[in-house]
Write a protein that holds these residues in place. Structure first.
Motif, PDB file in Angstrom:
ATOM      1  N   ASN A   1      -0.429   5.292  -8.784  1.00 53.69           N
ATOM      2  CA  ASN A   1       0.299   5.763  -7.609  1.00 53.69           C
ATOM      3  C   ASN A   1      -0.585   5.699  -6.379  1.00 53.69           C
ATOM      4  O   ASN A   1      -1.810   5.594  -6.475  1.00 53.69           O
ATOM      5  CB  ASN A   1       0.774   7.200  -7.829  1.00 53.69           C
ATOM      6  CG  ASN A   1       1.729   7.337  -8.994  1.00 53.69           C
ATOM      7  OD1 ASN A   1       2.499   6.432  -9.309  1.00 53.69           O
ATOM      8  ND2 ASN A   1       1.686   8.501  -9.646  1.00 53.69           N
ATOM      9  N   SER A   2       0.037   5.777  -5.222  1.00 55.34           N
ATOM     10  CA  SER A   2      -0.690   5.757  -3.934  1.00 55.34           C
ATOM     11  C   SER A   2      -1.682   4.597  -3.889  1.00 55.34           C
ATOM     12  O   SER A   2      -2.856   4.769  -3.550  1.00 55.34           O
ATOM     13  CB  SER A   2      -1.420   7.087  -3.729  1.00 55.34           C
ATOM     14  OG  SER A   2      -0.507   8.170  -3.750  1.00 55.34           O
ATOM     15  N   LEU A   3      -1.205   3.437  -4.240  1.00 56.87           N
ATOM     16  CA  LEU A   3      -2.089   2.273  -4.330  1.00 56.87           C
ATOM     17  C   LEU A   3      -2.649   1.883  -2.975  1.00 56.87           C
ATOM     18  O   LEU A   3      -1.976   2.016  -1.934  1.00 56.87           O
ATOM     19  CB  LEU A   3      -1.344   1.105  -4.955  1.00 56.87           C
ATOM     20  CG  LEU A   3      -1.206   1.202  -6.481  1.00 56.87           C
ATOM     21  CD1 LEU A   3      -0.097   0.294  -6.982  1.00 56.87           C
ATOM     22  CD2 LEU A   3      -2.518   0.870  -7.157  1.00 56.87           C
TER      23      LEU A   3
ATOM     24  N   THR B   1      -2.096  -6.829  -7.110  1.00 58.98           N
ATOM     25  CA  THR B   1      -2.408  -7.117  -5.708  1.00 58.98           C
ATOM     26  C   THR B   1      -1.694  -6.098  -4.823  1.00 58.98           C
ATOM     27  O   THR B   1      -0.473  -5.942  -4.932  1.00 58.98           O
ATOM     28  CB  THR B   1      -1.972  -8.532  -5.320  1.00 58.98           C
ATOM     29  OG1 THR B   1      -2.615  -9.477  -6.186  1.00 58.98           O
ATOM     30  CG2 THR B   1      -2.353  -8.834  -3.882  1.00 58.98           C
ATOM     31  N   VAL B   2      -2.461  -5.415  -3.981  1.00 65.33           N
ATOM     32  CA  VAL B   2      -1.909  -4.399  -3.093  1.00 65.33           C
ATOM     33  C   VAL B   2      -2.053  -4.902  -1.651  1.00 65.33           C
ATOM     34  O   VAL B   2      -3.174  -5.127  -1.178  1.00 65.33           O
ATOM     35  CB  VAL B   2      -2.618  -3.054  -3.260  1.00 65.33           C
ATOM     36  CG1 VAL B   2      -1.946  -1.991  -2.377  1.00 65.33           C
ATOM     37  CG2 VAL B   2      -2.610  -2.611  -4.717  1.00 65.33           C
ATOM     38  N   SER B   3      -0.933  -5.087  -0.988  1.00 67.02           N
ATOM     39  CA  SER B   3      -0.958  -5.590   0.384  1.00 67.02           C
ATOM     40  C   SER B   3      -0.980  -4.429   1.377  1.00 67.02           C
ATOM     41  O   SER B   3      -0.414  -3.363   1.126  1.00 67.02           O
ATOM     42  CB  SER B   3       0.258  -6.469   0.632  1.00 67.02           C
ATOM     43  OG  SER B   3       1.444  -5.706   0.503  1.00 67.02           O
ATOM     44  N   SER B   4      -1.628  -4.664   2.505  1.00 67.45           N
ATOM     45  CA  SER B   4      -1.741  -3.604   3.522  1.00 67.45           C
ATOM     46  C   SER B   4      -0.585  -3.650   4.509  1.00 67.45           C
ATOM     47  O   SER B   4       0.196  -4.565   4.524  1.00 67.45           O
ATOM     48  CB  SER B   4      -3.072  -3.749   4.270  1.00 67.45           C
ATOM     49  OG  SER B   4      -3.154  -5.030   4.845  1.00 67.45           O
TER      50      SER B   4
ATOM     51  N   ALA C   1       0.842  -1.201   0.000  1.00 67.49           N
ATOM     52  CA  ALA C   1       0.000   0.000   0.000  1.00 67.49           C
ATOM     53  C   ALA C   1       0.878   1.252   0.000  1.00 67.49           C
ATOM     54  O   ALA C   1       1.894   1.311   0.697  1.00 67.49           O
ATOM     55  CB  ALA C   1      -0.922  -0.001   1.210  1.00 67.49           C
ATOM     56  N   GLY C   2       0.482   2.224  -0.812  1.00 71.03           N
ATOM     57  CA  GLY C   2       1.251   3.449  -0.966  1.00 71.03           C
ATOM     58  C   GLY C   2       2.244   3.401  -2.105  1.00 71.03           C
ATOM     59  O   GLY C   2       2.814   4.430  -2.483  1.00 71.03           O
ATOM     60  N   GLY C   3       2.449   2.222  -2.658  1.00 73.86           N
ATOM     61  CA  GLY C   3       3.396   2.056  -3.743  1.00 73.86           C
ATOM     62  C   GLY C   3       2.805   2.374  -5.108  1.00 73.86           C
ATOM     63  O   GLY C   3       1.658   2.843  -5.219  1.00 73.86           O
TER      64      GLY C   3
ATOM     65  N   ARG D   1      -4.925   9.728  -8.544  1.00 73.11           N
ATOM     66  CA  ARG D   1      -3.906   8.707  -8.240  1.00 73.11           C
ATOM     67  C   ARG D   1      -3.417   7.977  -9.476  1.00 73.11           C
ATOM     68  O   ARG D   1      -2.252   7.587  -9.552  1.00 73.11           O
ATOM     69  CB  ARG D   1      -4.461   7.684  -7.247  1.00 73.11           C
ATOM     70  CG  ARG D   1      -4.903   8.279  -5.922  1.00 73.11           C
ATOM     71  CD  ARG D   1      -5.284   7.180  -4.913  1.00 73.11           C
ATOM     72  NE  ARG D   1      -6.399   6.377  -5.362  1.00 73.11           N
ATOM     73  CZ  ARG D   1      -6.355   5.047  -5.511  1.00 73.11           C
ATOM     74  NH1 ARG D   1      -5.233   4.391  -5.250  1.00 73.11           N
ATOM     75  NH2 ARG D   1      -7.431   4.382  -5.903  1.00 73.11           N
ATOM     76  N   PHE D   2      -4.294   7.768 -10.446  1.00 71.88           N
ATOM     77  CA  PHE D   2      -3.953   7.031 -11.662  1.00 71.88           C
ATOM     78  C   PHE D   2      -3.883   7.990 -12.847  1.00 71.88           C
ATOM     79  O   PHE D   2      -4.622   8.985 -12.906  1.00 71.88           O
ATOM     80  CB  PHE D   2      -5.001   5.978 -11.967  1.00 71.88           C
ATOM     81  CG  PHE D   2      -5.043   4.813 -10.998  1.00 71.88           C
ATOM     82  CD1 PHE D   2      -4.338   4.821  -9.802  1.00 71.88           C
ATOM     83  CD2 PHE D   2      -5.797   3.681 -11.299  1.00 71.88           C
ATOM     84  CE1 PHE D   2      -4.381   3.755  -8.931  1.00 71.88           C
ATOM     85  CE2 PHE D   2      -5.855   2.604 -10.444  1.00 71.88           C
ATOM     86  CZ  PHE D   2      -5.153   2.643  -9.246  1.00 71.88           C
ATOM     87  N   THR D   3      -3.014   7.653 -13.806  1.00 74.15           N
ATOM     88  CA  THR D   3      -2.889   8.445 -15.025  1.00 74.15           C
ATOM     89  C   THR D   3      -2.833   7.516 -16.234  1.00 74.15           C
ATOM     90  O   THR D   3      -2.015   6.601 -16.276  1.00 74.15           O
ATOM     91  CB  THR D   3      -1.624   9.311 -14.997  1.00 74.15           C
ATOM     92  OG1 THR D   3      -1.655  10.164 -13.846  1.00 74.15           O
ATOM     93  CG2 THR D   3      -1.535  10.165 -16.259  1.00 74.15           C
ATOM     94  N   ILE D   4      -3.697   7.768 -17.198  1.00 74.28           N
ATOM     95  CA  ILE D   4      -3.685   7.000 -18.443  1.00 74.28           C
ATOM     96  C   ILE D   4      -2.963   7.805 -19.510  1.00 74.28           C
ATOM     97  O   ILE D   4      -3.070   9.046 -19.552  1.00 74.28           O
ATOM     98  CB  ILE D   4      -5.126   6.647 -18.885  1.00 74.28           C
ATOM     99  CG1 ILE D   4      -5.113   5.668 -20.057  1.00 74.28           C
ATOM    100  CG2 ILE D   4      -5.924   7.906 -19.223  1.00 74.28           C
ATOM    101  CD1 ILE D   4      -6.488   5.106 -20.413  1.00 74.28           C
ATOM    102  N   SER D   5      -2.214   7.111 -20.355  1.00 76.14           N
ATOM    103  CA  SER D   5      -1.514   7.771 -21.457  1.00 76.14           C
ATOM    104  C   SER D   5      -1.360   6.777 -22.598  1.00 76.14           C
ATOM    105  O   SER D   5      -1.577   5.578 -22.421  1.00 76.14           O
ATOM    106  CB  SER D   5      -0.142   8.285 -21.001  1.00 76.14           C
ATOM    107  OG  SER D   5       0.678   7.216 -20.566  1.00 76.14           O
TER     108      SER D   5
END
Length: 122
Positions: free
Chosen positions: A84-86, A119-122, A14-16, A67-71
């Protein structure tokens, strides 16, 4: 015909951050709007972000705004999703999609990739 192949998923704290890529085949890629959607276990597919054919317009789901950016890189036939800031609630299979129409939905796209797990771990 457009074929889409996602990559870049994985396990992050988380935060990554992670950057997903979607490589498209087909000479008409540059004319398609592109989108990212995601689906968590037991939940409906959710719209994440979309970008129009030129890259000049972008649209985001409320849960990822800021938090997210598409390009997209037309020279490489690739669409990206910088995350970002997952958060743990971002855990899902992320799908790339393409359509001739630019919109912010989770269904109805002309083409879909096979998905990549995040997968985002806490």
């Amino acid at each position: 015909q457009v074929q889409l192949v996602e990559s870049g998923g994985g396990l992050v704290q988380a935060g990554g951050s992670l950057r997903l890529s979607c490589a498209a085949s087909g000479r008409t890629f540059s004319t398609y709007a592109m989108a990212w959607c995601r689906q968590a276990p037991g939940k409906e597919r959710e719209f994440v972000a979309a970008i129009n054919w030129s890259g000049g317009s972008k649209y985001y789901g409320d849960s990822v705004k800021g938090r997210f950016t598409i390009s997209r890189d037309k020279a490489k036939n690739t669409v990206y999703l910088q995350m970002n800031s997952l958060k743990p609630e971002d855990t899902a299979v992320y799908y790339c999609a393409a359509d001739t129409i630019y919109y912010g939905g989770s269904t109805g796209y002309d083409y879909w990739g096979q998905g990549t797990q995040v997968t985002v771990s806490s």
